[in-house]
Design an enzyme around this catalytic site. Structure first.
Site, PDB file in Angstrom:
ATOM      1  N   GLU B 150     104.201  60.073 -32.367  1.00 42.24           N
ATOM      2  CA  GLU B 150     102.887  59.572 -32.762  1.00 42.24           C
ATOM      3  C   GLU B 150     102.240  58.806 -31.598  1.00 42.24           C
ATOM      4  O   GLU B 150     101.035  58.902 -31.373  1.00 42.24           O
ATOM      5  CB  GLU B 150     103.057  58.654 -33.981  1.00 42.24           C
ATOM      6  CG  GLU B 150     101.826  58.439 -34.798  1.00 42.24           C
ATOM      7  CD  GLU B 150     101.324  59.680 -35.524  1.00 42.24           C
ATOM      8  OE1 GLU B 150     101.826  60.802 -35.260  1.00 42.24           O
ATOM      9  OE2 GLU B 150     100.392  59.540 -36.318  1.00 42.24           O
ATOM     10  N   THR B 203      89.919  59.719 -34.484  1.00 49.57           N
ATOM     11  CA  THR B 203      90.616  58.503 -34.899  1.00 49.57           C
ATOM     12  C   THR B 203      90.181  57.310 -34.058  1.00 49.57           C
ATOM     13  O   THR B 203      90.022  56.204 -34.538  1.00 49.57           O
ATOM     14  CB  THR B 203      92.137  58.695 -34.754  1.00 49.57           C
ATOM     15  OG1 THR B 203      92.512  59.846 -35.503  1.00 49.57           O
ATOM     16  CG2 THR B 203      92.895  57.505 -35.284  1.00 49.57           C
TER      17      THR B 203
END
Lengths: 332, 332
Positions: B150, B203
């Site tokens: 991630e 994001t």
């Protein structure tokens, strides 16, 4: 959970079944449960306050006596929180003119301790009148009157002390306008070791120290901790409770009002407590432990430390009280 | 939960038992679970990503093909998150020089959807290599590699998507430095109706909109809601989940990036959804419902509404996926 007077007026009180007298104990409470500012709280077995309530012929609500308050609480039934709440409830039931009640309030804990002193008294009074009347109201229905009592006593209607005092166990108070109280489980081995140092910290001052804005990243850490506490209560995961029960937002502001706070914290955590923090707005502090023994030893060590620093203190050790208020027998 | 390379080096991989190939599905995830910004998340049955992994003679890790990414993901094994994580794990196991692995990545969900697209791929890849090797690592041991993936994909090592993608169900990620993941129960009738509008919300932009400071009183409301969600999951109290699953802190900032957000919310809540909000950083939105039917009807209505406003969308309905990644049979 607003007060619905119409619903209460429909409750039929059977006057032939009203008791002559009742004696009720309501528990002290540890608001915030260290990391859950304004939302979490739990009740303890001791200390707590006591109300003796007597049915008398002359209608109206009166305070007969108050013990243990050092003369600080009003005897005037409209100004005393306990009697004022009882009057409000009787009025909403439509029977204030029809019944006479006299109250003896026995305070077993000091005012301004951070242990929900006013809440315990209010809850004891309301539980007593409800018991006297034959329990016409459920605890849920009594709750708004307890909150109203808190508003009278402290100037704001927070339920974080009255909720655990009335419901027992651990409670979550969520929501703003609508009162939403959720009862959470209390693991059997969860103990509270409370020390109340003899210093004065008015709730008002403790509130004023708190910052209006917080860093989002701190809020995220805090709500992760709160979620961890709630999960730990359900799964009886004491380690998770210990890891989660930390307050990074309120404690840094309030701890400065409590002498020796960080020394006491160090003693508690190095002696096996799962967590340590301020009870409510202080100055009482609480060590949360697994089992009674650790709570006993931690509170003893803290008391010794305070004593060597010239500070007297009270000490209480208790499992989470899951019952809430209870009827006691009369000794006389 | 730091990566302990020494511990991994002690794991003995039995090369005679390594599989020839494996096919793995890992689920999409709804990070935040509406009110639990950066701490809560849950996995869904669909969509999800797929990895086919083959053992080959030539040592090293290579990407053989990527489908469904519109050519946006790198084929270079050091830059592709999936292969980079697999390499890291093999390196920590001390066998990177001894084994050859080729990867086919099949993306069933779009990148930048707010559904944990990169997490699903990373988790699928790591679960695949672990399965291929005969499961030397537990899911807990795999987790730090997923978080590292991630970090490679998004620039920050948040676990709120990889945790539910790997563990399945609802997960709580608490704590800052030390990764602390708590699995929460998922009530059986809890469904997610997801709509992914075809608009682009990076994001990064979604994060930049969030304010650094929040009002303490809003934080208190939010952590009361989060505590209510955790309690509701344990008690299967759908009404409590509905009352609690509201985000007053992040949603107001991020909703402006999502066209028709408040119209969709109105449709969802007036059609019986328990709650409605943004999935992760959006633009996907999620209606949380009791039962499949409401989720079906809500997502259909939202899709129709978007369509009349000229916005195409995907629609997914699923119970909470409690399993996490799973091995699929090969069809060929």
């Amino acid at each position: 959970m607003p007060i619905d007077q119409n619903k209460l007026k429909e409750k039929n009180i059977d006057f032939s079944k009203i008791l002559d007298k009742v004696r009720v104990f309501a528990p002290a409470t540890v608001a915030n449960m260290i990391c859950g500012f304004d939302i979490l709280g739990f009740a303890v077995d001791e200390p707590g306050d006591e109300v003796k309530m007597y049915r008398v012929a002359e209608p109206g609500v009166r305070i007969r006596s108050i013990q243990g308050d050092d003369g600080r609480l009003p005897m005037d039934a409209d100004r005393n929180t306990v009697s004022a709440c009882v009057k409000m409830l009787l009025d909403d039931l439509g029977i204030l003119q029809d019944i006479g009640v006299e109250i003896e309030l026995i305070k077993h804990m000091p005012i301004g301790s951070g242990l929900g002193s006013s809440s315990a008294s209010t809850v004891a009074g309301l539980f007593a009148i409800n018991t006297l009347l034959g329990n016409p109201l459920t605890k849920e229905e009594l709750m708004p009157y307890c909150v109203e009592g808190e508003r009278l006593a402290c100037g704001h209607g927070h339920a974080d002390n009255v909720a655990p005092a009335l419901m027992g166990g651990v409670t979550l108070v969520r929501g703003g306008e609508e009162l939403d109280i959720v009862k959470l489980p209390a693991p059997k081995e969860l103990y509270a070791g409370i020390v109340f140092p003899q210093v004065d910290v008015p709730t008002r001052d403790a509130r004023q120290l708190i910052k209006e804005k917080v860093l989002l990243k701190d809020a995220v850490t805090q709500w992760g901790n709160i979620a961890g506490v709630v999960a730990g209560l359900f799964t009886e995961d004491y380690e998770l409770l210990g890891r989660s029960m930390h307050d990074i937002i309120i404690e840094p502001s309030r701890a400065i009002l409590i002498p020796e706070f960080y020394a006491m914290k160090e003693i508690a955590l190095s002696s096996g407590a799962l967590s340590f923090g301020i009870s409510g707005s202080g100055p009482s502090v609480v060590a949360v432990t697994k089992g009674r023994e650790v709570a006993e030893s931690v509170t003893r060590k803290i008391q010794e430390h305070l004593s060597t620093n010239g500070i007297d203190s009270y000490r209480y050790v208790s499992a989470v009280n899951v019952e809430g208020p209870k009827v006691l027998p009369f000794n006389d």
